[in-house]
Every structure is written in structure tokens, then in C-alpha cells.
Write a protein that holds these residues in place. Structure first.
Motif, PDB file in Angstrom:
ATOM      1  N   GLY A 399      22.804  55.956  87.047  1.00 39.12           N
ATOM      2  CA  GLY A 399      21.886  57.089  87.006  1.00 39.12           C
ATOM      3  C   GLY A 399      22.247  58.231  87.930  1.00 39.12           C
ATOM      4  N   ALA A 400      23.294  58.067  88.736  1.00 35.31           N
ATOM      5  CA  ALA A 400      23.679  59.140  89.663  1.00 35.31           C
ATOM      6  C   ALA A 400      24.220  60.332  88.889  1.00 35.31           C
ATOM      7  CB  ALA A 400      24.728  58.637  90.653  1.00 35.31           C
ATOM      8  N   LYS A 401      23.902  61.534  89.363  1.00 35.67           N
ATOM      9  CA  LYS A 401      24.438  62.744  88.759  1.00 35.67           C
ATOM     10  C   LYS A 401      25.835  62.994  89.318  1.00 35.67           C
ATOM     11  CE  LYS A 401      19.936  64.890  87.924  1.00 35.67           C
ATOM     12  NZ  LYS A 401      19.070  66.078  88.178  1.00 35.67           N
ATOM     13  N   ALA A 402      26.787  63.135  88.419  1.00 37.35           N
ATOM     14  CA  ALA A 402      28.192  63.135  88.804  1.00 37.35           C
ATOM     15  C   ALA A 402      28.512  64.152  89.885  1.00 37.35           C
ATOM     16  CB  ALA A 402      29.064  63.369  87.574  1.00 37.35           C
ATOM     17  N   GLN A 403      28.182  65.413  89.653  1.00 42.08           N
ATOM     18  CA  GLN A 403      28.600  66.473  90.572  1.00 42.08           C
ATOM     19  C   GLN A 403      27.980  66.291  91.950  1.00 42.08           C
ATOM     20  OE1 GLN A 403      27.872  70.412  89.024  1.00 42.08           O
ATOM     21  NE2 GLN A 403      29.392  71.335  90.352  1.00 42.08           N
ATOM     22  N   GLU A 404      26.677  65.987  91.969  1.00 42.64           N
ATOM     23  CA  GLU A 404      25.989  65.835  93.244  1.00 42.64           C
ATOM     24  C   GLU A 404      26.497  64.611  94.009  1.00 42.64           C
ATOM     25  OE1 GLU A 404      24.647  66.496  90.394  1.00 42.64           O
ATOM     26  OE2 GLU A 404      23.214  68.144  90.578  1.00 42.64           O
ATOM     27  N   TRP A 405      26.690  63.498  93.276  1.00 39.03           N
ATOM     28  CA  TRP A 405      27.134  62.284  93.950  1.00 39.03           C
ATOM     29  C   TRP A 405      28.543  62.447  94.515  1.00 39.03           C
ATOM     30  CZ3 TRP A 405      31.003  58.577  93.300  1.00 39.03           C
ATOM     31  CH2 TRP A 405      30.842  57.406  94.065  1.00 39.03           C
ATOM     32  N   MET A 406      29.439  63.036  93.729  1.00 44.86           N
ATOM     33  CA  MET A 406      30.804  63.245  94.202  1.00 44.86           C
ATOM     34  C   MET A 406      30.810  64.146  95.428  1.00 44.86           C
ATOM     35  SD  MET A 406      32.972  61.656  92.047  1.00 44.86           S
ATOM     36  CE  MET A 406      34.525  62.518  91.840  1.00 44.86           C
ATOM     37  N   ARG A 407      29.975  65.183  95.418  1.00 44.29           N
ATOM     38  CA  ARG A 407      29.909  66.111  96.548  1.00 44.29           C
ATOM     39  C   ARG A 407      29.376  65.425  97.800  1.00 44.29           C
ATOM     40  NH1 ARG A 407      25.483  69.804  95.264  1.00 44.29           N
ATOM     41  NH2 ARG A 407      24.294  68.092  96.195  1.00 44.29           N
ATOM     42  N   ASP A 408      28.342  64.631  97.630  1.00 41.23           N
ATOM     43  CA  ASP A 408      27.658  64.044  98.785  1.00 41.23           C
ATOM     44  C   ASP A 408      28.396  62.850  99.378  1.00 41.23           C
ATOM     45  OD1 ASP A 408      25.706  65.949  98.408  1.00 41.23           O
ATOM     46  OD2 ASP A 408      24.335  64.593  97.345  1.00 41.23           O
ATOM     47  N   TYR A 409      29.154  62.122  98.551  1.00 44.09           N
ATOM     48  CA  TYR A 409      29.709  60.862  99.034  1.00 44.09           C
ATOM     49  C   TYR A 409      31.235  60.829  99.165  1.00 44.09           C
ATOM     50  CZ  TYR A 409      25.128  58.714  98.795  1.00 44.09           C
ATOM     51  OH  TYR A 409      23.810  58.400  99.031  1.00 44.09           O
ATOM     52  N   SER A 410      31.935  61.798  98.591  1.00 47.85           N
ATOM     53  CA  SER A 410      33.398  61.759  98.673  1.00 47.85           C
ATOM     54  C   SER A 410      33.880  61.823 100.120  1.00 47.85           C
ATOM     55  CB  SER A 410      34.013  62.896  97.860  1.00 47.85           C
ATOM     56  OG  SER A 410      33.594  64.157  98.360  1.00 47.85           O
ATOM     57  N   THR A 411      33.203  62.592 100.939  1.00 54.54           N
ATOM     58  CA  THR A 411      33.632  62.733 102.338  1.00 54.54           C
ATOM     59  C   THR A 411      33.222  61.537 103.199  1.00 54.54           C
ATOM     60  OG1 THR A 411      31.620  64.004 102.828  1.00 54.54           O
ATOM     61  CG2 THR A 411      33.610  65.244 102.259  1.00 54.54           C
ATOM     62  N   GLN A 412      32.435  60.632 102.634  1.00 57.20           N
ATOM     63  CA  GLN A 412      32.068  59.416 103.358  1.00 57.20           C
ATOM     64  C   GLN A 412      32.863  58.209 102.869  1.00 57.20           C
ATOM     65  OE1 GLN A 412      27.702  58.826 103.794  1.00 57.20           O
ATOM     66  NE2 GLN A 412      27.480  60.786 102.729  1.00 57.20           N
ATOM     67  N   ILE A 413      32.974  58.078 101.548  1.00 58.74           N
ATOM     68  CA  ILE A 413      33.597  56.886 100.982  1.00 58.74           C
ATOM     69  C   ILE A 413      35.117  56.923 101.108  1.00 58.74           C
ATOM     70  CG2 ILE A 413      33.997  55.630  98.831  1.00 58.74           C
ATOM     71  CD1 ILE A 413      31.137  56.357  98.004  1.00 58.74           C
ATOM     72  N   THR A 414      35.732  58.041 100.738  1.00 58.24           N
ATOM     73  CA  THR A 414      37.197  58.103 100.737  1.00 58.24           C
ATOM     74  C   THR A 414      37.807  57.873 102.116  1.00 58.24           C
ATOM     75  OG1 THR A 414      37.313  59.466  98.743  1.00 58.24           O
ATOM     76  CG2 THR A 414      39.168  59.616 100.281  1.00 58.24           C
ATOM     77  N   PRO A 415      37.300  58.491 103.185  1.00 57.77           N
ATOM     78  CA  PRO A 415      37.881  58.188 104.501  1.00 57.77           C
ATOM     79  C   PRO A 415      37.758  56.709 104.881  1.00 57.77           C
ATOM     80  CG  PRO A 415      36.615  60.210 104.607  1.00 57.77           C
ATOM     81  CD  PRO A 415      36.329  59.599 103.272  1.00 57.77           C
ATOM     82  N   LEU A 416      36.654  56.070 104.495  1.00 61.60           N
ATOM     83  CA  LEU A 416      36.506  54.653 104.809  1.00 61.60           C
ATOM     84  C   LEU A 416      37.519  53.821 104.035  1.00 61.60           C
ATOM     85  CD1 LEU A 416      35.161  52.291 106.174  1.00 61.60           C
ATOM     86  CD2 LEU A 416      33.318  52.382 104.462  1.00 61.60           C
ATOM     87  N   VAL A 417      37.698  54.136 102.745  1.00 57.10           N
ATOM     88  CA  VAL A 417      38.720  53.432 101.967  1.00 57.10           C
ATOM     89  C   VAL A 417      40.085  53.603 102.618  1.00 57.10           C
ATOM     90  CG1 VAL A 417      39.955  53.382  99.757  1.00 57.10           C
ATOM     91  CG2 VAL A 417      37.461  53.595  99.778  1.00 57.10           C
ATOM     92  N   HIS A 418      40.410  54.821 103.001  1.00 59.55           N
ATOM     93  CA  HIS A 418      41.713  55.073 103.616  1.00 59.55           C
ATOM     94  C   HIS A 418      41.861  54.372 104.961  1.00 59.55           C
ATOM     95  CE1 HIS A 418      42.329  58.987 101.083  1.00 59.55           C
ATOM     96  NE2 HIS A 418      42.552  57.887 100.400  1.00 59.55           N
ATOM     97  N   ASP A 419      40.790  54.302 105.731  1.00 66.81           N
ATOM     98  CA  ASP A 419      40.844  53.555 106.998  1.00 66.81           C
ATOM     99  C   ASP A 419      41.173  52.087 106.748  1.00 66.81           C
ATOM    100  OD1 ASP A 419      40.247  55.821 108.468  1.00 66.81           O
ATOM    101  OD2 ASP A 419      38.114  55.357 108.684  1.00 66.81           O
ATOM    102  N   LEU A 420      40.548  51.521 105.722  1.00 64.35           N
ATOM    103  CA  LEU A 420      40.810  50.122 105.386  1.00 64.35           C
ATOM    104  C   LEU A 420      42.252  49.933 104.925  1.00 64.35           C
ATOM    105  CD1 LEU A 420      37.482  49.405 103.455  1.00 64.35           C
ATOM    106  CD2 LEU A 420      38.117  48.499 105.701  1.00 64.35           C
ATOM    107  N   VAL A 421      42.783  50.914 104.209  1.00 60.77           N
ATOM    108  CA  VAL A 421      44.177  50.846 103.745  1.00 60.77           C
ATOM    109  C   VAL A 421      45.140  50.869 104.927  1.00 60.77           C
ATOM    110  CG1 VAL A 421      45.972  52.097 102.489  1.00 60.77           C
ATOM    111  CG2 VAL A 421      43.700  51.871 101.493  1.00 60.77           C
ATOM    112  N   ILE A 422      44.929  51.789 105.832  1.00 61.77           N
ATOM    113  CA  ILE A 422      45.817  51.901 106.996  1.00 61.77           C
ATOM    114  C   ILE A 422      45.729  50.639 107.848  1.00 61.77           C
ATOM    115  CG2 ILE A 422      46.280  53.199 109.105  1.00 61.77           C
ATOM    116  CD1 ILE A 422      47.098  54.608 106.492  1.00 61.77           C
ATOM    117  N   ALA A 423      44.532  50.093 107.993  1.00 63.35           N
ATOM    118  CA  ALA A 423      44.366  48.853 108.760  1.00 63.35           C
ATOM    119  C   ALA A 423      45.125  47.700 108.121  1.00 63.35           C
ATOM    120  CB  ALA A 423      42.883  48.506 108.877  1.00 63.35           C
ATOM    121  N   ALA A 424      45.321  47.768 106.802  1.00 68.97           N
ATOM    122  CA  ALA A 424      46.055  46.718 106.089  1.00 68.97           C
ATOM    123  C   ALA A 424      47.556  47.008 106.041  1.00 68.97           C
ATOM    124  CB  ALA A 424      45.508  46.575 104.668  1.00 68.97           C
ATOM    125  N   GLY A 425      47.989  48.051 106.744  1.00 68.82           N
ATOM    126  CA  GLY A 425      49.407  48.389 106.770  1.00 68.82           C
ATOM    127  C   GLY A 425      49.886  49.093 105.533  1.00 68.82           C
TER     128      GLY A 425
END
Length: 482
Positions: A399-425
Motif C-alpha cells: 500500500g505504500a505510495k512509490a514516490q513518497e516511500w522512495m523519497r522518505d526511505y532511500s536515504t535510510q535503507i540504502t546506507p544501511l544495506v551498504h554498511d552491511l555489505v562493507i562489513a561483510a568485505g
């Protein structure tokens, strides 16, 4: 404006009417990236017909400090071939440079220009009994120059490596217009730095790739494609180790697919059918090939190995493609995942890599971290287990609206994913490049040594920063703008 008109007319005189347009309607399709995330503007789109014209264009651009944005098929994933919105750039299209200059079958080499479309390269080599061992979903639009500039991967990296491994020589035009003539296929060349490799993965920031000498391999005699159901990513990795140890010269594809992705494909992609009757938590797509007539039949190889894998409880069930059409149908499921996931709703898509032995663990540990931190999200992780490339999609809550959700969460989710990637080498970019999409994150997560080397190379070759500004190379902390 008079000064602009002067250098613009000089460029137009170089390429002629066929290679020049400043009409908005003509340029519009090429000013937005494939995913629709970035839209820019350009003073003109210039399409040189050969290396000499490319050289002349870059000389004029360098003398007048005009930004050049090289572009191939415009099928990139990170906005690397999209100009900014200033309207001051020149979009340099390489699509007119589409000649295959030579196919040297005996030496298993092909020399082709940057604008050659991958599918056309496949077909030309097939006529000569050869094969270019790199393919991907966008083969009908992706060009050789773009594949080189992004160091593309695809589904055959397990056996043949990324584009970097397939490039034997490169011809390129430097920012000042000088031509780097490096097409010779030398087995030994000990003249210092491997300069051609600067352009592989360089995303057009150091110059323009105009042609390349590429490796080819013998055309396939035949292949066998199999689909297996497994209980977990760990089981999938154990199956990979088992098959790879037995078939190191013939295992060419090993893809893992979660049940959720298969469901999305079956729901949204017409003509797809489930390969297995029963449901499974994870699925594996396997391809065994034969490119020498005297080699063992791939069907008998995979039949015997999967029977043994079943006895070892490495798989729950499996089936072999009964025909070439069914083999293509199996691959269509894998190649359609991104399209199906887009139809399924908004998602943040991450192209990442981790060491191959740690891929299963990464998926198992990173997915619940993201889902717990952002309630309602669902992770779909799939990809090339043989080379550690994970396509890590974080799907928005129902039910999330695409544009609003991408705007609000991309700057939170993507850095966390990348942190986990770097931690895994791992790496925050496996096969799509950095472009403008990941430049800030590359700067945040890279060592001082990596950043200083990137910036020093860029400054040495392109001191006026005319080549694809705002892409790949992170800004220094003292800089602003592009």
C-alpha cells in the motif's frame, strides 16, 4: 551565446548533419536514464561516425571547457550516461560507430567499435563459429563501449569473468583529443601500467572508448539447463561447491532465486510457468555447456550429478530442460525478475557483491536486519552465486505510495544495506557501476587511499573535468558542485 554558437558550429562541421542535433524532441529519449530516475538536459547531441571525428569533438570541447557525456545504448542502471540538468553538456552518442572491424576466429579475437550492440556481436560471431561469453537482459540495446565503461558482468562471469577479463585491447580518445591506440592483442606487454584497464569501469570519466579488441570463445556444441529446488541459501552454496568441483570447465551458470521472486515472475510475466510441481523456499538455475565436440555430453553430466546431489540431500527436486525452448523458458524466469519486481510495487534495488563463500550468510543475516529495522518491508535477494553478486531488493510495505516511500526511505535503507555489505568485505557495486547514483556512498565508504588514487588519476588525465562530470569520482570534502 555567441561564443557557445562558435564552438557548437565547429562541432557540427566535424560530424555533419547526420551526426548533430539540438532539437529537444530528438534528444529527449536519451536524456532520461533507463530506470527513469534521472533526467538531464544538453546543448546538443553529437554522434561521431569514427574515431577521428571523436578526437576532433573532444579537442574542441577541451579548448572551450565543455562537458562531454558519453553514451552507448542508454541502458545503464546508475545514471552514468545521463547529463545534469544545467543544459550545458554535450551528449556524445557512440551509436553510429557500430562496425565490427575484424573477426579473427583462429586467434579467438574480435575487433569492434564502441557502438556495436551486444546482440549484434553475438550474431556476427555465431556466423563464424565463435561466441562472445557475456550476456545480459539488455543485450538488444547495450553497446560494447557501455559494457566496457561499466565493466559489465552478467550471467557467465562464473566461467569467463567480467568485461575486464574479456578486453584484450582498447582504442580511446583522451579528453584533449589525443588517441590512445591500444588495440594490439599482446600476450606480453611490460611497459608499466596497464593503461587500457583505466578505461574499463571508467564510466567515460577519463576519455571515450571508441573501439576494443575482445576475446571470443568457440561456439557451443550444446548445453543443458537445469532447475533445482533447495531448502536454503546454505544448501544452494553447498550445491554450487559440489557442482563446481566436478565440472570446473563446463559450469557456466549458477543462479539462486527465492520463492518470492519466482511468484512475482509467474504473476506478472506472460508465458512463464513453474519449472517444478512442488513449492520450494529457494531455486537454483544451472547451466552446463560443451564447446568441444570431444567433451562429455552436458546432459549426462548434470543428470548424474543431480542424482548424486539428491542422495546427499543437497536438493529437494530438480528437472532438466527437455528442449532449447524450455532452456530459454527457464532463463526467461531469471531474466524477468527485475521487470516482475517493478510490476510488484516500489523497491530499492541494490547491486552488491560479497565474497562467494559469504554470499549465503550475507543474505541470511542482512535480510532480517533490514526487515526488522523497517517494518513492513520485504527483502528479495537473488543473483549470481558463482561470483558473489547479490541483487538485494528491499520492497516497500503493502500500500505504500512509490514516490513518497522512495523519497522518505532511500536515504535510510540504502546506507544501511551498504554498511552491511562493507562489513561483510564486499562492494557496493558489483556490475552496474557507480554513475551518479552511488557516488556519494562511494565517497562515504571508501578508504582515503582509494579516494586519493581515483581523484589523482582523474585530475591527471582530465584536468578541466570535461569528461562525464558528476559521475563515479567522489567529490573531495573541499569541493562543491560536480
Amino acid at each position: 551565446m555567441p561564443e557557445t554558437m562558435q564552438w557548437l558550429k565547429q562541432m557540427e562541421s566535424v560530424v555533419g548533419a547526420k551526426g548533430f542535433t539540438s532539437a529537444g524532441d530528438d534528444m529527449a529519449p536519451w536524456l532520461t536514464d533507463w530506470r527513469g530516475r534521472y533526467t538531464g538536459a544538453a546543448t546538443a547531441m553529437i554522434s561521431p561516425a569514427n574515431t577521428r571525428e571523436t578526437s576532433e569533438i573532444l579537442k574542441i570541447a577541451n579548448e572551450n571547457a565543455v562537458a562531454i557525456v558519453p553514451q552507448g545504448g542508454n541502458s545503464g542502471m546508475v545514471g552514468g550516461a545521463t547529463p545534469d540538468d544545467s543544459g550545458h553538456s554535450i551528449l556524445l552518442s557512440l551509436r553510429r560507430m557500430d562496425q565490427i572491424r575484424a573477426i579473427e576466429s583462429d586467434d579467438q579475437l574480435v575487433i569492434c567499435e564502441a557502438g556495436v550492440i551486444l546482440q549484434n556481436l553475438h550474431e556476427a560471431l555465431a556466423d563464424e563459429g565463435q561466441r562472445f561469453p557475456l550476456t545480459l537482459g539488455g543485450k538488444g540495446s547495450a553497446t560494447v563501449g557501455g559494457l566496457i565503461s561499466t565493466n559489465a558482468g552478467g550471467t557467465q562471469v562464473l566461467r569467463h569473468g567480467t568485461m575486464r577479463s574479456l578486453v584484450v585491447g582498447i582504442e580511446a580518445v583522451l579528453p584533449n583529443g589525443d588517441i590512445f591506440e591500444g588495440l594490439a592483442a599482446l600476450k606480453k606487454d611490460n611497459r608499466g601500467y596497464d593503461l587500457k584497464q583505466l578505461f574499463v569501469g571508467g564510466e567515460g570519466t577519463l576519455g571515450v572508448v571508441t573501439a576494443a579488441t575482445l576475446k571470443s570463445v568457440p561456439a557451443l556444441v550444446d548445453r543443458c539447463v537445469a532447475w533445482a529446488g533447495v531448502e536454503s541459501t546454505d544448501a544452494a552454496y553447498q550445491l554450487f561447491q559440489f557442482l563446481n568441483s566436478r565440472t570446473p570447465q563446463s559450469l557456466e551458470g549458477f543462479e539462486i532465486i527465492p520463492a518470492s521472486c519466482l511468484t512475482s515472475v509467474l504473476r506478472h510475466i506472460p508465458g512463464t510457468r513453474p519449472p517444478l510441481e512442488e513449492s520450494h523456499s529457494w531455486h537454483v538455475l544451472i547451466e552446463i555447456v560443451r564447446d568441444q565436440p570431444e567433451a562429455q555430453d552436458p546432459r549426462s553430466i548434470i543428470e548424474n550429478l543431480l542424482a548424486e546431489a539428491l542422495e546427499r540431500n543437497l536438493i529437494e527436486d530438480a528437472t532438466l530442460a527437455a528442449s532449447e525452448q524450455q532452456a530459454e523458458d527457464f532463463w526467461k524466469i531469471r531474466d524477468s525478475i527485475a521487470e516482475a519486481e517493478r510490476a510488484n510495487g516500489p523497491a530499492l534495488q541494490h547491486d552488491i557483491s560479497v565474497p562467494v563463500p559469504g554470499m549465503a550468510k550475507f543474505i541470511n543475516t542482512a535480510s532480517p536486519v533490514i526487515e526488522a529495522k523497517f517494518p513492513g518491508t520485504e527483502v528479495a535477494a537473488f543473483g549470481h552465486m558463482g561470483d558473489g553478486n547479490v541483487h538485494f531488493h528491499v520492497k516497500a510495505p503493502a500500500g505504500a505510495k512509490a514516490q513518497e516511500w522512495m523519497r522518505d526511505y532511500s536515504t535510510q535503507i540504502t546506507p544501511l544495506v551498504h554498511d552491511l555489505v562493507i562489513a561483510a568485505g564486499g562492494s557496493i557495486s558489483a556490475e552496474h557501476g557507480i554513475g551518479q547514483n552511488k557516488r556519494t556512498e562511494l565517497g562515504r565508504l571508501s578508504s582515503d587511499a582509494r579516494l586519493s588514487m581515483l581523484r589523482a588519476i582523474k585530475m591527471a588525465l582530465d584536468p578541466k573535468n570535461i569528461m562525464n562530470p558528476g559521475k563515479l569520482v567522489p567529490l573531495a570534502s573541499s569541493q562543491s558542485g560536480s
